[in-house]
Scaffold this motif. Sequence first.
Motif: not given
Length: 194
Positions: A50-54, A74-76, A138-143
């Motif tokens: 969930h969120s950053p854990g996602g 979920e949530g991210i 964590l702020t980034d593009d993780h595609w």
Amino acid sequence: MALDWRVTAPDRRGHGESDRPGDCHRRGHLADAVAVLGHLGLGPVAVLGHSPGGVNAYQLAAHHPDQVRALIVEGIGAVVEDGLSFCLSWPHRAPDRETLVAELGASARCLGEAIRAYDDGWWPAFRPEDMAASQRLLTDDHWNDWLPTECGSPRSRCPPRHPLPRARPGHDGPPPTHPPGPPAHGPHGPRDRS
């Protein structure tokens, strides 16, 4: 969920009851997830993040697909743009829970059981500066981690309704329903801290 599954809910670095991190980089969070599975002798497992854990969850599936049987995020999403610098203005300590909740304002409802009593007052179970630092990294593009994720092999995506096996053999029916309430790590039962 804990009624039918073995639920292990480790705290992320700098959150909850985890040690204060010396490193908040993504590689550290991923190494922690791998270490927890190794320590508990688990895998492949169903992972819910969930969120950053996602992000931790889908990076675990992308980089260690042999460890992940099913993935729930979920949530991210794959692009994280939100910061948590607002938490740096929270009060340092409060004399009681009610005062802290009032001073935290709308943020208090998101903290729930993370608000704890200490010898010198009340405060969340993490340091806001650690949480903000972790979020900045964590702020980034993780595609590149999101797209290759499939439960069990890289380079394709998990099926939209990937069935999860039941923890109790012979349990055939739909999953049990539970009244709305706190998440699985809340007061419904103790966390597995093995």
